[in-house]
Design a protein around this motif. Structure first.
Motif, PDB file in Angstrom:
ATOM      1  N   PHE A 313       0.824  -1.207   0.000  1.00 16.40           N
ATOM      2  CA  PHE A 313       0.000   0.000   0.000  1.00 16.40           C
ATOM      3  C   PHE A 313       0.859   1.258   0.000  1.00 16.40           C
ATOM      4  CE2 PHE A 313      -2.844   2.927   2.586  1.00 16.40           C
ATOM      5  CZ  PHE A 313      -3.620   3.297   1.507  1.00 16.40           C
ATOM      6  N   SER A 314       1.904   1.273   0.816  1.00 14.80           N
ATOM      7  CA  SER A 314       2.795   2.439   0.845  1.00 14.80           C
ATOM      8  C   SER A 314       3.546   2.587  -0.472  1.00 14.80           C
ATOM      9  CB  SER A 314       3.776   2.313   2.012  1.00 14.80           C
ATOM     10  OG  SER A 314       4.583   1.153   1.881  1.00 14.80           O
ATOM     11  N   PHE A 315       3.952   1.468  -1.085  1.00  8.85           N
ATOM     12  CA  PHE A 315       4.600   1.537  -2.396  1.00  8.85           C
ATOM     13  C   PHE A 315       3.655   2.121  -3.445  1.00  8.85           C
ATOM     14  CE2 PHE A 315       4.922  -0.542  -6.563  1.00  8.85           C
ATOM     15  CZ  PHE A 315       6.158  -0.054  -6.982  1.00  8.85           C
ATOM     16  N   ALA A 316       2.378   1.722  -3.414  1.00  5.28           N
ATOM     17  CA  ALA A 316       1.411   2.240  -4.381  1.00  5.28           C
ATOM     18  C   ALA A 316       1.245   3.747  -4.235  1.00  5.28           C
ATOM     19  CB  ALA A 316       0.066   1.536  -4.200  1.00  5.28           C
ATOM     20  N   MET A 317       1.260   4.237  -2.992  1.00  3.70           N
ATOM     21  CA  MET A 317       1.146   5.678  -2.784  1.00  3.70           C
ATOM     22  C   MET A 317       2.368   6.412  -3.311  1.00  3.70           C
ATOM     23  SD  MET A 317      -0.662   6.053   0.961  1.00  3.70           S
ATOM     24  CE  MET A 317      -0.260   7.792   0.982  1.00  3.70           C
ATOM     25  N   VAL A 318       3.560   5.894  -3.031  1.00  6.87           N
ATOM     26  CA  VAL A 318       4.782   6.537  -3.533  1.00  6.87           C
ATOM     27  C   VAL A 318       4.815   6.510  -5.059  1.00  6.87           C
ATOM     28  CG1 VAL A 318       7.299   6.381  -3.568  1.00  6.87           C
ATOM     29  CG2 VAL A 318       6.069   6.026  -1.427  1.00  6.87           C
ATOM     30  N   PHE A 319       4.399   5.411  -5.653  1.00  8.35           N
ATOM     31  CA  PHE A 319       4.332   5.288  -7.111  1.00  8.35           C
ATOM     32  C   PHE A 319       3.389   6.337  -7.692  1.00  8.35           C
ATOM     33  CE2 PHE A 319       2.537   3.571 -11.012  1.00  8.35           C
ATOM     34  CZ  PHE A 319       3.654   3.092 -11.683  1.00  8.35           C
ATOM     35  N   ASN A 320       2.232   6.489  -7.081  1.00 11.25           N
ATOM     36  CA  ASN A 320       1.258   7.472  -7.545  1.00 11.25           C
ATOM     37  C   ASN A 320       1.804   8.890  -7.434  1.00 11.25           C
ATOM     38  OD1 ASN A 320      -1.101   9.164  -7.779  1.00 11.25           O
ATOM     39  ND2 ASN A 320      -2.365   7.387  -7.328  1.00 11.25           N
ATOM     40  N   GLY A 321       2.345   9.219  -6.266  1.00  7.11           N
ATOM     41  CA  GLY A 321       2.843  10.570  -6.062  1.00  7.11           C
ATOM     42  C   GLY A 321       4.028  10.929  -6.938  1.00  7.11           C
ATOM     43  N   THR A 322       4.889   9.944  -7.232  1.00  6.09           N
ATOM     44  CA  THR A 322       6.063  10.216  -8.068  1.00  6.09           C
ATOM     45  C   THR A 322       5.674  10.683  -9.456  1.00  6.09           C
ATOM     46  OG1 THR A 322       7.361   8.574  -6.838  1.00  6.09           O
ATOM     47  CG2 THR A 322       8.162   9.202  -9.021  1.00  6.09           C
ATOM     48  N   PHE A 323       4.656  10.072 -10.050  1.00  2.00           N
ATOM     49  CA  PHE A 323       4.252  10.471 -11.397  1.00  2.00           C
ATOM     50  C   PHE A 323       3.515  11.805 -11.400  1.00  2.00           C
ATOM     51  CE2 PHE A 323       5.371   6.163 -12.453  1.00  2.00           C
ATOM     52  CZ  PHE A 323       5.866   6.295 -13.749  1.00  2.00           C
ATOM     53  N   HIS A 324       2.893  12.183 -10.291  1.00  6.14           N
ATOM     54  CA  HIS A 324       2.352  13.545 -10.204  1.00  6.14           C
ATOM     55  C   HIS A 324       3.494  14.562 -10.195  1.00  6.14           C
ATOM     56  CE1 HIS A 324      -1.575  12.023  -9.862  1.00  6.14           C
ATOM     57  NE2 HIS A 324      -1.600  11.777  -8.558  1.00  6.14           N
ATOM     58  N   LEU A 325       4.577  14.237  -9.517  1.00  9.00           N
ATOM     59  CA  LEU A 325       5.729  15.146  -9.502  1.00  9.00           C
ATOM     60  C   LEU A 325       6.371  15.269 -10.879  1.00  9.00           C
ATOM     61  CD1 LEU A 325       7.408  14.017  -6.145  1.00  9.00           C
ATOM     62  CD2 LEU A 325       6.167  16.148  -6.563  1.00  9.00           C
ATOM     63  N   LEU A 326       6.306  14.203 -11.683  1.00 12.59           N
ATOM     64  CA  LEU A 326       6.899  14.226 -13.018  1.00 12.59           C
ATOM     65  C   LEU A 326       5.981  14.817 -14.076  1.00 12.59           C
ATOM     66  CD1 LEU A 326       8.557  10.673 -13.086  1.00 12.59           C
ATOM     67  CD2 LEU A 326       9.681  12.873 -12.672  1.00 12.59           C
ATOM     68  N   CYS A 327       4.706  14.970 -13.765  1.00 18.61           N
ATOM     69  CA  CYS A 327       3.740  15.433 -14.764  1.00 18.61           C
ATOM     70  C   CYS A 327       4.097  16.788 -15.388  1.00 18.61           C
ATOM     71  CB  CYS A 327       2.344  15.489 -14.158  1.00 18.61           C
ATOM     72  SG  CYS A 327       1.062  15.979 -15.319  1.00 18.61           S
ATOM     73  N   PRO A 328       4.558  17.796 -14.610  1.00 16.65           N
ATOM     74  CA  PRO A 328       4.901  19.076 -15.244  1.00 16.65           C
ATOM     75  C   PRO A 328       5.995  18.970 -16.301  1.00 16.65           C
ATOM     76  CG  PRO A 328       4.656  19.359 -12.888  1.00 16.65           C
ATOM     77  CD  PRO A 328       4.626  17.887 -13.136  1.00 16.65           C
ATOM     78  N   LEU A 329       6.784  17.894 -16.288  1.00 16.77           N
ATOM     79  CA  LEU A 329       7.820  17.723 -17.305  1.00 16.77           C
ATOM     80  C   LEU A 329       7.261  17.153 -18.608  1.00 16.77           C
ATOM     81  CD1 LEU A 329      10.616  16.169 -15.041  1.00 16.77           C
ATOM     82  CD2 LEU A 329      10.270  18.582 -15.634  1.00 16.77           C
ATOM     83  N   ASP A 398      -0.154  28.877 -13.158  1.00 17.16           N
ATOM     84  CA  ASP A 398       0.452  27.710 -13.798  1.00 17.16           C
ATOM     85  C   ASP A 398      -0.039  26.452 -13.077  1.00 17.16           C
ATOM     86  OD1 ASP A 398       2.029  25.834 -15.076  1.00 17.16           O
ATOM     87  OD2 ASP A 398       3.806  27.126 -15.116  1.00 17.16           O
ATOM     88  N   TYR A 399      -0.320  25.417 -13.880  1.00 12.98           N
ATOM     89  CA  TYR A 399      -0.851  24.178 -13.305  1.00 12.98           C
ATOM     90  C   TYR A 399       0.218  23.312 -12.641  1.00 12.98           C
ATOM     91  CZ  TYR A 399      -5.260  24.955 -15.804  1.00 12.98           C
ATOM     92  OH  TYR A 399      -6.451  25.470 -16.256  1.00 12.98           O
ATOM     93  N   LYS A 400       1.482  23.581 -12.940  1.00 13.67           N
ATOM     94  CA  LYS A 400       2.512  22.659 -12.466  1.00 13.67           C
ATOM     95  C   LYS A 400       2.604  22.640 -10.944  1.00 13.67           C
ATOM     96  CE  LYS A 400       6.380  25.943 -12.868  1.00 13.67           C
ATOM     97  NZ  LYS A 400       7.690  26.200 -13.531  1.00 13.67           N
ATOM     98  N   TYR A 401       2.255  23.754 -10.293  1.00 13.75           N
ATOM     99  CA  TYR A 401       2.389  23.803  -8.842  1.00 13.75           C
ATOM    100  C   TYR A 401       1.367  22.915  -8.148  1.00 13.75           C
ATOM    101  CZ  TYR A 401       5.465  27.723  -9.810  1.00 13.75           C
ATOM    102  OH  TYR A 401       6.487  28.501 -10.289  1.00 13.75           O
TER     103      TYR A 401
END
Length: 481
Positions: A313-329, A398-401
């Motif tokens: 469950f914790s891995f799934a949350m980190v996985f989800n959050g990581t791609f939100h951080l990469l989305c602005p790129l 800006d949406y990136k924030y």
């Protein structure tokens, strides 16, 4: 429509028959309940321009709708216990239809909060909880399959509802689209009509109209209501350290989970993506989510993962959050599709595990009370998350924030869960080893006491023999005399 036939004993669910029609109805009602707050984001840009609302103000629509849907769970459960699932779902479908139809005539953002957020949120709440309850009465052995088919309505409806809303928006505007959507949501009334109650065999003595019992029930109705409230709001869970850890991580995830969905289409349009293509990003996410949820369930049920489900469950949350951080790129449509795919993977993994982890911590007996308390608490971060993200868009333009905020909060929550679960499990292991050592020590002491008592008995045996012979000798002498 006659009630469904009951089995001879009246206690075992049917596991089939009309139950599959009930699953079909639940698929429809649950599909609208989970997909509507997400798919409504297609209309937000047009509503914002028409009513002159800011990004944070427009985000309150979905936030209020989701918060009411979750917070009303205990009320919906009590209504289901009193009236059954069929009338509750039908009432929920009617409220959803009325909310969208009346919202189409709105001229202010506050009016939309009332119609879509509050009235529509209560309608979705009635649809969701009553549908989940009726399935447990029709299925036992096949309950996981029935629940899976019903819950699949969420990604299935999101796949189709997002492009349909975009099509309606292009031809009829947001007002006409809400009017048509309200008519579509009246199909929840039809879905509720399929949920006929399971008839239970009645003992003639139990079916006799007891007048005195009715009077007693009337006098104790308030006490019964308070008992129901305590069932769903049990504050003793806050004494459980594992529950506190789960709750903190869950709240952090819910705070950042829905804002990327609400603003994903608008973010893609701001990058120059065509409107229909932007709407399809939500469909792609829902399509991936459709297959990830059952796949995650199978993985979580394996022998190696099952004891470590909290870490998954914790891995799934980190996985989800990581791609939100990469989305602005990700500035091209191809990269946005890639983001939508991984967003669906992470979102599906988390929601496939979120209640299973709670049941793993609390057990099946305490789970209903625990999930009632969790859903009430979840409504607060759900209410505040999207407006906070919209506020960042208003301030910085800006949406990136907002993706940075959501990704950072979710990733932090996942890491918090991992670290605290490691600490909590080690603490429980030490406590378990201490209890085992104490138990072994007590066992050893008991054995020593038993052995010492046996030794004392052995020492006392010769003395007892002499006393017995002394008592028997006079009797022998009297017999010889």
């Amino acid at each position: 429509m006659p009630p469904a036939p009951a089995d001879v004993s009246g206690s075992k669910p049917l596991d089939g028959g009309w139950g599959w029609m009930v699953v079909f109805g639940a698929h429809i009602s649950i599909g609208f309940a989970y997909s509507t707050p997400k798919a409504l984001s297609i209309f937000f840009k047009e509503i914002q321009e028409d009513l002159g609302a800011s990004y944070s103000e427009i985000a309150w629509i979905s936030s209020i709708m989701l918060a009411v849907m979750y917070a009303g769970g205990p009320v919906s459960s009590m209504l289901v216990s009193r009236f059954g699932s069929r009338p509750v779902v039908m009432m929920g479908g009617l409220m959803c239809g009325v909310s969208m139809v009346t919202a189409s005539f709105g001229s202010s953002i506050i009016y939309l909060y009332l119609c879509i957020g509050i009235i529509g949120g209560w309608g979705l709440c009635f649809n969701l909880n009553a549908s989940l309850t009726i399935i447990s009465k029709y299925f036992l052995a096949k309950r996981p399959l029935a629940n899976g088919l019903a819950m699949a309505g969420s990604p299935v409806f999101l796949c189709f509802l997002a492009p349909i809303n975009q099509f309606l928006l292009g031809h009829y505007g947001w007002r006409g689209s809400l009017l048509i959507l309200g008519g579509m949501m009246l199909n929840c009334c039809v879905a509720g009509a399929l949920m006929r109650p399971v008839a239970q065999p009645c003992d003639p003595r139990a079916c006799a109209p007891p007048q005195e019992v009715k009077q007693t029930n009337n006098t104790k109705s308030s006490g019964s209501c308070m008992k129901n409230v305590k069932t769903f709001v049990d504050l003793s869970f806050f004494k459980d350290q594992g529950f506190i850890i789960y709750l903190v991580g869950n709240v952090m995830f819910i705070f950042g989970a829905y804002a990327p969905i609400v603003f994903l289409s608008a973010y893609a349009i701001s990058l120059g993506v065509e409107e229909y293509s932007a709407a399809y990003l939500l469909s792609i996410m829902g399509f991936v989510d459709m297959f990830v949820r059952p796949g995650t369930g199978l993985v979580a049920n394996s022998k190696w993962i099952r004891p470590r489900i909290q870490y998954l469950f914790s891995f799934a949350m980190v996985f989800n959050g990581t791609f939100h951080l990469l989305c602005p790129l990700m500035r091209t449509y191809t990269l946005l599709v890639t983001y939508a795919v991984f967003f669906g993977v992470g979102f599906g993994m988390v929601f496939a595990l979120i209640f299973e982890c709670l049941m793993d911590l609390m057990g099946s007996q305490r789970f209903p009370s625990a999930v009632g308390l969790v859903t009430i608490i979840e409504c607060f971060p759900m209410l505040l998350g999207p407006p906070a993200a919209g506020f960042l868009v208003d301030v910085f333009g800006d949406y990136k924030y907002l993706f940075f905020m959501c990704g950072g909060v979710i990733t932090t929550g996942g890491l918090f869960l991992f670290v605290m679960n490691v600490y909590n499990y080690n603490r429980l292991d030490r406590a378990s080893r201490g209890d085992d050592a104490e138990q072994n020590q007590n066992t050893t002491e008991n054995q020593e006491q038993v052995s010492s008592s046996e030794a004392q008995m052995e020492l006392m045996d010769p003395e007892a023999k002499e006393m017995n012979t002394a008592q028997l000798d006079p009797e022998g002498r009297q017999e010889t005399g």
